[in-house]
Scaffold this motif. Structure first.
Motif, PDB file in Angstrom:
ATOM      1  N   ASP A  98      38.630  20.481 -58.837  1.00  0.00           N
ATOM      2  CA  ASP A  98      39.444  20.528 -57.591  1.00  0.00           C
ATOM      3  C   ASP A  98      40.908  19.919 -57.807  1.00  0.00           C
ATOM      4  O   ASP A  98      41.300  19.114 -58.068  1.00  0.00           O
ATOM      5  CB  ASP A  98      38.548  19.244 -56.739  1.00  0.00           C
ATOM      6  CG  ASP A  98      39.243  19.365 -55.335  1.00  0.00           C
ATOM      7  OD1 ASP A  98      40.293  19.656 -55.042  1.00  0.00           O
ATOM      8  OD2 ASP A  98      38.447  18.670 -54.356  1.00  0.00           O
ATOM      9  N   ASP A  99      41.451  21.157 -57.872  1.00  0.00           N
ATOM     10  CA  ASP A  99      43.073  21.080 -57.909  1.00  0.00           C
ATOM     11  C   ASP A  99      43.799  20.236 -56.907  1.00  0.00           C
ATOM     12  O   ASP A  99      44.622  19.193 -57.336  1.00  0.00           O
ATOM     13  CB  ASP A  99      43.896  22.506 -57.817  1.00  0.00           C
ATOM     14  CG  ASP A  99      43.188  23.492 -58.897  1.00  0.00           C
ATOM     15  OD1 ASP A  99      43.032  23.169 -59.952  1.00  0.00           O
ATOM     16  OD2 ASP A  99      43.407  24.602 -58.561  1.00  0.00           O
ATOM     17  N   ARG A 100      43.329  20.145 -55.686  1.00  0.00           N
ATOM     18  CA  ARG A 100      43.808  18.965 -54.708  1.00  0.00           C
ATOM     19  C   ARG A 100      43.633  17.673 -55.168  1.00  0.00           C
ATOM     20  O   ARG A 100      44.404  16.619 -55.381  1.00  0.00           O
ATOM     21  CB  ARG A 100      43.436  19.346 -53.386  1.00  0.00           C
ATOM     22  CG  ARG A 100      43.900  18.439 -52.127  1.00  0.00           C
ATOM     23  CD  ARG A 100      43.473  18.689 -50.870  1.00  0.00           C
ATOM     24  NE  ARG A 100      43.524  17.613 -49.859  1.00  0.00           N
ATOM     25  CZ  ARG A 100      44.539  17.168 -49.272  1.00  0.00           C
ATOM     26  NH1 ARG A 100      45.699  17.887 -49.678  1.00  0.00           N
ATOM     27  NH2 ARG A 100      44.347  16.264 -48.346  1.00  0.00           N
ATOM     28  N   ALA A 101      42.427  17.574 -55.545  1.00  0.00           N
ATOM     29  CA  ALA A 101      41.932  15.972 -55.899  1.00  0.00           C
ATOM     30  C   ALA A 101      42.550  15.751 -57.349  1.00  0.00           C
ATOM     31  O   ALA A 101      42.981  14.479 -57.608  1.00  0.00           O
ATOM     32  CB  ALA A 101      40.366  16.118 -56.175  1.00  0.00           C
ATOM     33  N   ILE A 102      42.715  16.539 -58.199  1.00  0.00           N
ATOM     34  CA  ILE A 102      43.391  16.300 -59.434  1.00  0.00           C
ATOM     35  C   ILE A 102      44.895  15.873 -59.183  1.00  0.00           C
ATOM     36  O   ILE A 102      45.571  14.942 -59.803  1.00  0.00           O
ATOM     37  CB  ILE A 102      43.613  17.391 -60.235  1.00  0.00           C
ATOM     38  CG1 ILE A 102      41.936  17.572 -60.923  1.00  0.00           C
ATOM     39  CG2 ILE A 102      44.452  17.144 -61.464  1.00  0.00           C
ATOM     40  CD1 ILE A 102      41.684  18.928 -61.877  1.00  0.00           C
ATOM     41  N   ALA A 103      45.497  16.678 -58.364  1.00  0.00           N
ATOM     42  CA  ALA A 103      47.052  16.241 -57.642  1.00  0.00           C
ATOM     43  C   ALA A 103      47.049  14.939 -57.240  1.00  0.00           C
ATOM     44  O   ALA A 103      47.812  14.202 -57.880  1.00  0.00           O
ATOM     45  CB  ALA A 103      47.622  17.225 -56.911  1.00  0.00           C
ATOM     46  N   TRP A 104      46.214  14.632 -56.278  1.00  0.00           N
ATOM     47  CA  TRP A 104      46.246  13.178 -55.687  1.00  0.00           C
ATOM     48  C   TRP A 104      45.844  12.008 -56.575  1.00  0.00           C
ATOM     49  O   TRP A 104      46.459  11.065 -56.715  1.00  0.00           O
ATOM     50  CB  TRP A 104      45.232  13.214 -54.582  1.00  0.00           C
ATOM     51  CG  TRP A 104      45.805  13.672 -53.445  1.00  0.00           C
ATOM     52  CD1 TRP A 104      46.010  15.040 -52.943  1.00  0.00           C
ATOM     53  CD2 TRP A 104      46.168  12.927 -52.105  1.00  0.00           C
ATOM     54  NE1 TRP A 104      46.814  14.989 -51.800  1.00  0.00           N
ATOM     55  CE2 TRP A 104      46.832  13.513 -51.184  1.00  0.00           C
ATOM     56  CE3 TRP A 104      46.565  11.750 -51.961  1.00  0.00           C
ATOM     57  CZ2 TRP A 104      47.573  13.329 -50.180  1.00  0.00           C
ATOM     58  CZ3 TRP A 104      47.193  11.119 -50.880  1.00  0.00           C
ATOM     59  CH2 TRP A 104      47.735  12.002 -49.866  1.00  0.00           C
ATOM     60  N   HIS A 105      45.024  12.401 -57.604  1.00  0.00           N
ATOM     61  CA  HIS A 105      44.831  11.414 -58.624  1.00  0.00           C
ATOM     62  C   HIS A 105      46.053  11.270 -59.596  1.00  0.00           C
ATOM     63  O   HIS A 105      46.434   9.998 -59.983  1.00  0.00           O
ATOM     64  CB  HIS A 105      43.506  11.583 -59.459  1.00  0.00           C
ATOM     65  CG  HIS A 105      42.461  11.330 -58.714  1.00  0.00           C
ATOM     66  ND1 HIS A 105      41.773  10.070 -58.712  1.00  0.00           N
ATOM     67  CD2 HIS A 105      41.416  12.044 -57.931  1.00  0.00           C
ATOM     68  CE1 HIS A 105      40.819   9.962 -58.181  1.00  0.00           C
ATOM     69  NE2 HIS A 105      40.341  11.045 -57.420  1.00  0.00           N
TER      70      HIS A 105
ATOM     71  N   ALA B  10      42.192  22.391 -67.053  1.00  0.00           N
ATOM     72  CA  ALA B  10      41.024  21.618 -66.107  1.00  0.00           C
ATOM     73  C   ALA B  10      39.779  22.445 -66.135  1.00  0.00           C
ATOM     74  O   ALA B  10      39.754  23.772 -66.622  1.00  0.00           O
ATOM     75  CB  ALA B  10      41.677  21.527 -64.690  1.00  0.00           C
ATOM     76  N   ALA B  11      38.787  21.781 -66.007  1.00  0.00           N
ATOM     77  CA  ALA B  11      37.576  22.610 -65.909  1.00  0.00           C
ATOM     78  C   ALA B  11      37.673  23.524 -64.903  1.00  0.00           C
ATOM     79  O   ALA B  11      38.353  23.533 -63.906  1.00  0.00           O
ATOM     80  CB  ALA B  11      36.259  21.601 -65.592  1.00  0.00           C
TER      81      ALA B  11
ATOM     82  N   ILE C 181      47.156  17.655 -67.048  1.00  0.00           N
ATOM     83  CA  ILE C 181      46.621  18.702 -66.444  1.00  0.00           C
ATOM     84  C   ILE C 181      47.492  19.515 -65.392  1.00  0.00           C
ATOM     85  O   ILE C 181      47.487  20.585 -65.390  1.00  0.00           O
ATOM     86  CB  ILE C 181      45.372  18.338 -65.672  1.00  0.00           C
ATOM     87  CG1 ILE C 181      44.190  17.520 -66.720  1.00  0.00           C
ATOM     88  CG2 ILE C 181      44.771  19.413 -64.961  1.00  0.00           C
ATOM     89  CD1 ILE C 181      43.119  17.188 -65.945  1.00  0.00           C
ATOM     90  N   GLU C 182      48.253  18.554 -64.615  1.00  0.00           N
ATOM     91  CA  GLU C 182      49.160  19.070 -63.599  1.00  0.00           C
ATOM     92  C   GLU C 182      50.283  20.124 -64.401  1.00  0.00           C
ATOM     93  O   GLU C 182      50.689  21.011 -64.024  1.00  0.00           O
ATOM     94  CB  GLU C 182      49.851  18.168 -62.852  1.00  0.00           C
ATOM     95  CG  GLU C 182      49.050  17.355 -61.724  1.00  0.00           C
ATOM     96  CD  GLU C 182      48.691  18.414 -60.628  1.00  0.00           C
ATOM     97  OE1 GLU C 182      49.446  18.860 -60.128  1.00  0.00           O
ATOM     98  OE2 GLU C 182      47.464  18.994 -60.498  1.00  0.00           O
TER      99      GLU C 182
END
Length: 162
Positions: free
Chosen positions: A128-135, A123-124, A116-117
């Protein structure tokens, strides 16, 4: 005495597991730092102090701590003070299941997050772009590393074949 590398890897796995459990306990106690890195409904429920989420977090804390402590026990750390069943076939098999679950869970979610990154997977719209990056870069690789350390420690202390 177990091999040094196995002990070191088991202690790394234990530290990674305890670290993960500490974050969960912090959130269960009402902490909000880094809660926005989880995202979605879990973040919202955490901020609202949803009783079901809090109860679930405490279950997660206990499970993470059990798996964390299992790593050194299953490779033989403290074997002289533990009952023999603690390192018998069923607990070791359970350890392998836990290690594989951690590797698969962390590995798949890290891969998907990185895709996704990188823009390979879209992404849907409400993601939440921040949450996706942290994950992708932190939470999910942490599970992966924990599982790899645990699995390697178990592999190095596997019983000899007949």
């Amino acid at each position: 005495m177990p091999p040094r590398r196995a002990v070191a890897l088991a202690l790394v796995a234990a530290a990674l597991g305890v670290g993960h459990a500490l974050f969960s306990a912090y959130w269960a106690l009402g902490g909000t730092a880094l809660l926005d890195t989880i995202g979605g409904s879990l973040e919202e429920a955490g901020r609202d102090r949803d009783p079901d989420l809090i109860a679930g977090l405490w279950v997660v804390v206990v499970v993470k701590l059990v798996v964390a402590v299992a790593a050194p026990i299953l490779v033989g750390v403290g074997a002289a003070t533990l009952p023999a069943w603690a390192r018998s076939r069923v607990p070791r098999l359970s350890g392998w299941v836990a290690a594989v679950v951690l590797v698969v869970y962390g590995g798949v979610l890290t891969l998907v997050g990185l895709l996704i990154e990188a823009g390979v997977i879209e992404a849907a719209d409400d993601a939440d772009d921040r949450a996706i990056a942290w994950h992708a870069y932190f939470w999910d690789p942490w599970f992966l590393l924990w599982g790899l350390a645990f699995a390697a420690a178990l592999w190095l202390t596997r019983p000899p074949r007949d």
